[in-house]
Design a protein around this motif. Sequence first.
Motif, PDB file in Angstrom:
ATOM      1  N   GLY A  14      -4.893   4.720  -5.101  1.00  0.00           N
ATOM      2  CA  GLY A  14      -5.289   5.727  -4.413  1.00  0.00           C
ATOM      3  C   GLY A  14      -5.686   5.445  -3.082  1.00  0.00           C
ATOM      4  O   GLY A  14      -5.617   4.348  -2.591  1.00  0.00           O
ATOM      5  N   PHE A  55       0.751   3.864  -3.026  1.00  0.00           N
ATOM      6  CA  PHE A  55       0.502   5.301  -2.850  1.00  0.00           C
ATOM      7  C   PHE A  55       1.612   6.034  -3.246  1.00  0.00           C
ATOM      8  O   PHE A  55       1.126   7.220  -3.910  1.00  0.00           O
ATOM      9  N   LEU A  56       2.703   6.006  -2.815  1.00  0.00           N
ATOM     10  CA  LEU A  56       3.865   6.978  -3.412  1.00  0.00           C
ATOM     11  C   LEU A  56       3.933   6.931  -4.825  1.00  0.00           C
ATOM     12  O   LEU A  56       4.443   7.830  -5.354  1.00  0.00           O
ATOM     13  N   SER A  57       3.653   5.617  -5.440  1.00  0.00           N
ATOM     14  CA  SER A  57       4.051   5.721  -6.856  1.00  0.00           C
ATOM     15  C   SER A  57       2.891   6.158  -7.585  1.00  0.00           C
ATOM     16  O   SER A  57       2.548   6.119  -8.885  1.00  0.00           O
ATOM     17  N   ARG A  58       1.718   6.188  -6.735  1.00  0.00           N
ATOM     18  CA  ARG A  58       0.411   6.595  -7.568  1.00  0.00           C
ATOM     19  C   ARG A  58      -0.276   5.635  -8.297  1.00  0.00           C
ATOM     20  O   ARG A  58      -1.170   5.900  -9.082  1.00  0.00           O
ATOM     21  N   SER A  59       0.126   4.388  -8.105  1.00  0.00           N
ATOM     22  CA  SER A  59      -0.684   3.210  -8.740  1.00  0.00           C
ATOM     23  C   SER A  59      -1.816   2.737  -7.704  1.00  0.00           C
ATOM     24  O   SER A  59      -2.514   2.092  -8.277  1.00  0.00           O
ATOM     25  N   LYS A 100      -7.602   2.250 -11.442  1.00  0.00           N
ATOM     26  CA  LYS A 100      -8.009   1.869  -9.980  1.00  0.00           C
ATOM     27  C   LYS A 100      -7.189   0.928  -9.317  1.00  0.00           C
ATOM     28  O   LYS A 100      -6.433   0.140  -9.805  1.00  0.00           O
ATOM     29  N   TYR A 130       0.829  -1.322  -0.015  1.00  0.00           N
ATOM     30  CA  TYR A 130       0.135  -0.082  -0.013  1.00  0.00           C
ATOM     31  C   TYR A 130       1.064   1.441   0.118  1.00  0.00           C
ATOM     32  O   TYR A 130       0.562   2.311  -0.756  1.00  0.00           O
ATOM     33  N   VAL A 177      -6.917   7.048 -15.545  1.00  0.00           N
ATOM     34  CA  VAL A 177      -6.792   6.769 -14.327  1.00  0.00           C
ATOM     35  C   VAL A 177      -7.058   5.355 -13.893  1.00  0.00           C
ATOM     36  O   VAL A 177      -8.220   4.742 -14.493  1.00  0.00           O
TER      37      VAL A 177
END
Length: 313
Positions: free
Chosen positions: A123, A117-121, A313, A113, A311
């Motif tokens: 949300g 989250f840091l790699s924006r893969s 998910k 997670y 985007v």
Amino acid sequence: MSALKGRLLLFTFAILTLFSISWLLSKNLIGSIPVMHAVGLRLWATTAALWLIVAFRERAVWASIPLRSKMPGFFLLSILGFSLYFASSFGALKTLKASDLTMVLATIPGITYLLGFLSRSLGFSWLKFSGVLIVSAAALAFNASGNEGGAVSPAGIALALVAAFSYAVYGLLSKRYLKDLPLLTSLAWVTLISAMTFVPLFVIEPAPLLALNLNDALKVLLLGAACSAPVYVLYQKVLAEGGVLYANAIGLLAPFAVVTGEWLIGAGAALSAVKVIAMAAAVIGITLLFVDASGSTGWHVKRRSPDSRLVRK
């Protein structure tokens, strides 16, 4: 119940069942075969099973995969999800107790997670955050309960963290490298590449292979072909449809399932209050992740408007 929820539930129970059988068989097998030899042989059995299925199910699409462009991705996944993961986790066992290793590996969903989250893969959502937090804490409490304590090897912890990080990255990169590819053929290549990394071990230390008896050979075959191969396929299906967090959290439930099964048949020790509470918490955590996963579209890419950015998910 939606079709997606039904599939995720079916896949989850199948993975847990196969995980539990695999864990019990592995425990029995490594009593007569060195651990790394057992892992290598099991991986070769998995590879053989996958290629056999590919020959019948995906022979038509086999030649359609642009191997030259896909092979670097297959190689990276084979190292992260298999070779490095196995080498690090079993290397950690040389200086750690199994319960200590399991506690470190319980951080895989949390690491997944954080990296996602840091790699924006991935949300942010309260369901994801709460589910990961609860199921990870439950796994840590479950495996810490009854632990004798004592000194813990920093080197062992470091290796265990490498294994956890490696598997977390494998789950995240699977989306990128296996998307839109035939699943069985892709996994067959990934496991074959990983299996090849065990050949030097077999050449340097051939004695365990030469001493392999028929009973152990059948256990290896059962582990690799009947347990591991289906689990790897089901994992990728869950990852595709329910997301990497839910897929990686399922593995945390295997110790719960094994202990519950042993307790039900009267072969296990009595469950302490801490373990019972941890098991209940794990159910709550995985339920939150399931609710989040069953509302996702896995690898599907949505467009919010003709001019909007893609985007995932």
